[in-house]
Design a protein around this motif. Structure first.
Motif, PDB file in Angstrom:
ATOM      1  N   SER A 205       0.819  -1.213   0.000  1.00  0.00           N
ATOM      2  CA  SER A 205       0.000   0.000   0.000  1.00  0.00           C
ATOM      3  C   SER A 205       0.851   1.260   0.000  1.00  0.00           C
ATOM      4  N   ALA A 206       2.085   1.181   0.486  1.00  0.00           N
ATOM      5  CA  ALA A 206       2.955   2.349   0.523  1.00  0.00           C
ATOM      6  C   ALA A 206       3.680   2.570  -0.800  1.00  0.00           C
ATOM      7  N   ASP A 207       3.742   1.552  -1.635  1.00  0.00           N
ATOM      8  CA  ASP A 207       4.501   1.647  -2.893  1.00  0.00           C
ATOM      9  C   ASP A 207       3.834   0.737  -3.924  1.00  0.00           C
ATOM     10  N   PRO A 208       2.621   1.079  -4.384  1.00  0.00           N
ATOM     11  CA  PRO A 208       1.803   0.115  -5.123  1.00  0.00           C
ATOM     12  C   PRO A 208       2.030   0.039  -6.623  1.00  0.00           C
ATOM     13  N   TRP A 209       2.824   0.951  -7.227  1.00  0.00           N
ATOM     14  CA  TRP A 209       2.887   1.036  -8.680  1.00  0.00           C
ATOM     15  C   TRP A 209       4.325   1.017  -9.187  1.00  0.00           C
ATOM     16  N   ARG A 210       4.480   0.549 -10.460  1.00  0.00           N
ATOM     17  CA  ARG A 210       5.792   0.493 -11.107  1.00  0.00           C
ATOM     18  C   ARG A 210       5.670   1.025 -12.539  1.00  0.00           C
ATOM     19  N   VAL A 211       6.599   1.855 -12.947  1.00  0.00           N
ATOM     20  CA  VAL A 211       6.597   2.328 -14.334  1.00  0.00           C
ATOM     21  C   VAL A 211       7.228   1.267 -15.232  1.00  0.00           C
ATOM     22  N   ILE A 212       6.794   1.235 -16.487  1.00  0.00           N
ATOM     23  CA  ILE A 212       7.363   0.365 -17.500  1.00  0.00           C
ATOM     24  C   ILE A 212       7.637   1.190 -18.754  1.00  0.00           C
ATOM     25  N   ASP A 213       8.347   0.613 -19.702  1.00  0.00           N
ATOM     26  CA  ASP A 213       8.552   1.184 -21.047  1.00  0.00           C
ATOM     27  C   ASP A 213       9.070   2.617 -21.053  1.00  0.00           C
ATOM     28  N   PRO A 214      10.141   2.913 -20.314  1.00  0.00           N
ATOM     29  CA  PRO A 214      10.677   4.276 -20.394  1.00  0.00           C
ATOM     30  C   PRO A 214      11.330   4.542 -21.751  1.00  0.00           C
ATOM     31  N   LYS A 215      11.287   5.802 -22.134  1.00  0.00           N
ATOM     32  CA  LYS A 215      12.041   6.301 -23.291  1.00  0.00           C
ATOM     33  C   LYS A 215      12.937   7.407 -22.736  1.00  0.00           C
ATOM     34  N   PRO A 216      14.013   7.024 -22.069  1.00  0.00           N
ATOM     35  CA  PRO A 216      14.686   7.939 -21.145  1.00  0.00           C
ATOM     36  C   PRO A 216      15.436   9.089 -21.808  1.00  0.00           C
ATOM     37  N   LEU A 217      15.377  10.210 -21.116  1.00  0.00           N
ATOM     38  CA  LEU A 217      16.171  11.392 -21.424  1.00  0.00           C
ATOM     39  C   LEU A 217      16.690  11.953 -20.109  1.00  0.00           C
ATOM     40  N   SER A 218      17.625  12.870 -20.215  1.00  0.00           N
ATOM     41  CA  SER A 218      18.133  13.597 -19.062  1.00  0.00           C
ATOM     42  C   SER A 218      17.656  15.042 -19.154  1.00  0.00           C
ATOM     43  N   GLY A 219      17.024  15.552 -18.076  1.00  0.00           N
ATOM     44  CA  GLY A 219      16.588  16.932 -18.147  1.00  0.00           C
ATOM     45  C   GLY A 219      15.612  17.336 -17.068  1.00  0.00           C
ATOM     46  N   ASP A 220      14.769  18.311 -17.399  1.00  0.00           N
ATOM     47  CA  ASP A 220      13.844  18.966 -16.487  1.00  0.00           C
ATOM     48  C   ASP A 220      12.642  18.057 -16.198  1.00  0.00           C
ATOM     49  N   PRO A 221      12.333  17.785 -14.926  1.00  0.00           N
ATOM     50  CA  PRO A 221      11.204  16.890 -14.604  1.00  0.00           C
ATOM     51  C   PRO A 221       9.856  17.418 -15.082  1.00  0.00           C
ATOM     52  N   HIS A 222       9.719  18.716 -15.313  1.00  0.00           N
ATOM     53  CA  HIS A 222       8.452  19.277 -15.793  1.00  0.00           C
ATOM     54  C   HIS A 222       8.085  18.757 -17.185  1.00  0.00           C
ATOM     55  N   PHE A 223       9.048  18.197 -17.887  1.00  0.00           N
ATOM     56  CA  PHE A 223       8.813  17.620 -19.213  1.00  0.00           C
ATOM     57  C   PHE A 223       7.831  16.461 -19.163  1.00  0.00           C
ATOM     58  N   GLU A 224       7.673  15.827 -18.008  1.00  0.00           N
ATOM     59  CA  GLU A 224       6.923  14.578 -17.892  1.00  0.00           C
ATOM     60  C   GLU A 224       5.396  14.737 -17.977  1.00  0.00           C
ATOM     61  N   VAL A 225       4.863  15.926 -17.789  1.00  0.00           N
ATOM     62  CA  VAL A 225       3.425  16.094 -17.537  1.00  0.00           C
ATOM     63  C   VAL A 225       2.547  15.716 -18.725  1.00  0.00           C
ATOM     64  N   ALA A 226       2.932  16.095 -19.936  1.00  0.00           N
ATOM     65  CA  ALA A 226       2.030  16.078 -21.090  1.00  0.00           C
ATOM     66  C   ALA A 226       1.347  14.730 -21.372  1.00  0.00           C
ATOM     67  N   PRO A 227       2.042  13.583 -21.309  1.00  0.00           N
ATOM     68  CA  PRO A 227       1.348  12.327 -21.653  1.00  0.00           C
ATOM     69  C   PRO A 227       0.140  12.018 -20.787  1.00  0.00           C
ATOM     70  N   MET A 228       0.118  12.524 -19.560  1.00  0.00           N
ATOM     71  CA  MET A 228      -1.045  12.300 -18.705  1.00  0.00           C
ATOM     72  C   MET A 228      -2.240  13.143 -19.147  1.00  0.00           C
ATOM     73  N   LEU A 229      -2.008  14.129 -19.976  1.00  0.00           N
ATOM     74  CA  LEU A 229      -3.081  14.996 -20.447  1.00  0.00           C
ATOM     75  C   LEU A 229      -3.694  14.494 -21.740  1.00  0.00           C
ATOM     76  N   TRP A 230      -2.876  13.942 -22.647  1.00  0.00           N
ATOM     77  CA  TRP A 230      -3.428  13.561 -23.959  1.00  0.00           C
ATOM     78  C   TRP A 230      -3.965  12.133 -23.996  1.00  0.00           C
ATOM     79  N   ASN A 231      -3.606  11.302 -23.032  1.00  0.00           N
ATOM     80  CA  ASN A 231      -4.143   9.944 -22.992  1.00  0.00           C
ATOM     81  C   ASN A 231      -5.497   9.920 -22.282  1.00  0.00           C
ATOM     82  N   ARG A 232      -6.249   8.818 -22.482  1.00  0.00           N
ATOM     83  CA  ARG A 232      -7.629   8.706 -21.975  1.00  0.00           C
ATOM     84  C   ARG A 232      -8.453   9.907 -22.438  1.00  0.00           C
ATOM     85  N   TRP A 233      -8.299  10.229 -23.706  1.00  0.00           N
ATOM     86  CA  TRP A 233      -8.913  11.437 -24.262  1.00  0.00           C
ATOM     87  C   TRP A 233     -10.434  11.336 -24.337  1.00  0.00           C
ATOM     88  N   ASP A 234     -10.933  10.171 -24.652  1.00  0.00           N
ATOM     89  CA  ASP A 234     -12.390  10.021 -24.813  1.00  0.00           C
ATOM     90  C   ASP A 234     -13.146  10.395 -23.549  1.00  0.00           C
TER      91      ASP A 234
END
Length: 301
Positions: A205-234
């Motif tokens: 319950s303290a650590d319930p999720w794991r990321v998969i399929d990274p397409k890694p880059l080095s840089g600003d963490p603010h870059f990460e937000v957009a995919p959560m906005l365009w997915n589940r569009w319907d």
């Protein structure tokens, strides 16, 4: 002989390189199964650019063999997974990077689509705190990505079917971001959305999720937000602006991001997505272009 899923065979239509990869994939998969002494333990599945095969290791561990198309984005996936070492990410058991072959722990199939979008955004914020570790050598950088976007947008014809004011705004943002110091870079997933987060193999319950399929880059963490906005569009039908902004502010607040920086990266990524679709797709999808423009406009003041 491994029987490829229909979705994998259809990848051959993406071009000659893909066709060759699909043609060689069954033999390549068999060779990898033999080399790692694996036992096939289920029906082959797939990601957007990979074959995923359930297997059992020589030690009796449930695992998956992932065999990816050799594109630039996946080149350093093994480095990111090795760096995370199972903390907030699927655990890497073995890798042959030159073959894009990864042996991974097998996770449950439950993903963030089982949560509301707001709860999923909050879960992703918790994952950011685990995976945004200091950047490692060899990764491509957002600095280089920005240089490419500046060149791309500067050369864009004025009659490109993306609102010109939005293109000019994205170009200004790209130049402003590229002028900033590159200090404090972290390891980025870059494609972190609802489908790319699975439940942990052992319920916690303290650590319930794991990321998969990274397409890694080095840089600003603010870059990460957009995919959560365009997915589940319907789900946003009839409420696009408010729905996108609800997700955006949930992430900005939960991750303690700077609102203006997060907004800048979202706009820039969405304009790039639209330009890529227009320049690379044989038959650009008007629906996807609408999504790109709608997300960029929704996060603007």
């Amino acid at each position: 002989m491994i029987l490829l899923p229909d979705a994998v065979r259809a990848m051959a239509d993406r071009g000659p390189d893909w066709a060759r990869w699909v043609q060689d994939l069954p033999h390549w998969t068999q060779d990898q199964v033999r080399e790692w002494e694996l036992r096939v333990d289920g029906t082959p599945a797939n990601g957007s650019t990979s074959l995923v095969l359930p297997v059992i290791t020589p030690l009796g561990q449930s695992a998956v063999l992932k065999l990816g198309f050799p594109d630039d984005e996946s080149e350093h996936e093994h480095l990111a997974l090795r760096r995370w070492a199972g903390h907030g990410a699927v655990r890497l058991l073995s890798a042959q990077p030159h073959r894009r072959a990864l042996l991974l722990e097998r996770l449950p199939t439950r993903d963030l689509n089982t949560l509301t979008d707001v709860d999923a955004c909050e879960a992703v914020c918790a994952l950011y705190r685990r995976i945004h570790v200091p950047a490692i050598p060899r990764l491509r950088t957002l600095t280089t990505w920005l240089e490419q976007r500046i060149a791309e947008l500067s050369e864009l014809p004025r009659n490109t079917p993306v609102p010109r004011r939005l293109v000019e705004h994205a170009l200004t943002l790209a130049r402003d971001l590229s002028a900033e110091p590159d200090g404090g870079a972290v390891l980025l997933h870059t494609d972190l959305h609802y489908d790319n987060v699975l439940a942990a193999a052992v319920a916690d319950s303290a650590d319930p999720w794991r990321v998969i399929d990274p397409k890694p880059l080095s840089g600003d963490p603010h870059f990460e937000v957009a995919p959560m906005l365009w997915n589940r569009w319907d789900e946003l039908a009839g409420d696009v602006r408010d729905g996108v902004r609800r997700r955006f502010y949930t992430i900005v607040d939960g991750a303690e991001f700077d609102e203006d920086r997060a907004r800048a990266w979202v706009i820039l990524r969405m304009v790039h997505n639209a330009v890529w679709e227009l320049s690379r797709a044989a038959h650009p999808d008007p629906g996807w272009l609408t999504v790109c423009v709608a997300v960029a406009k929704a996060v603007q003041d």
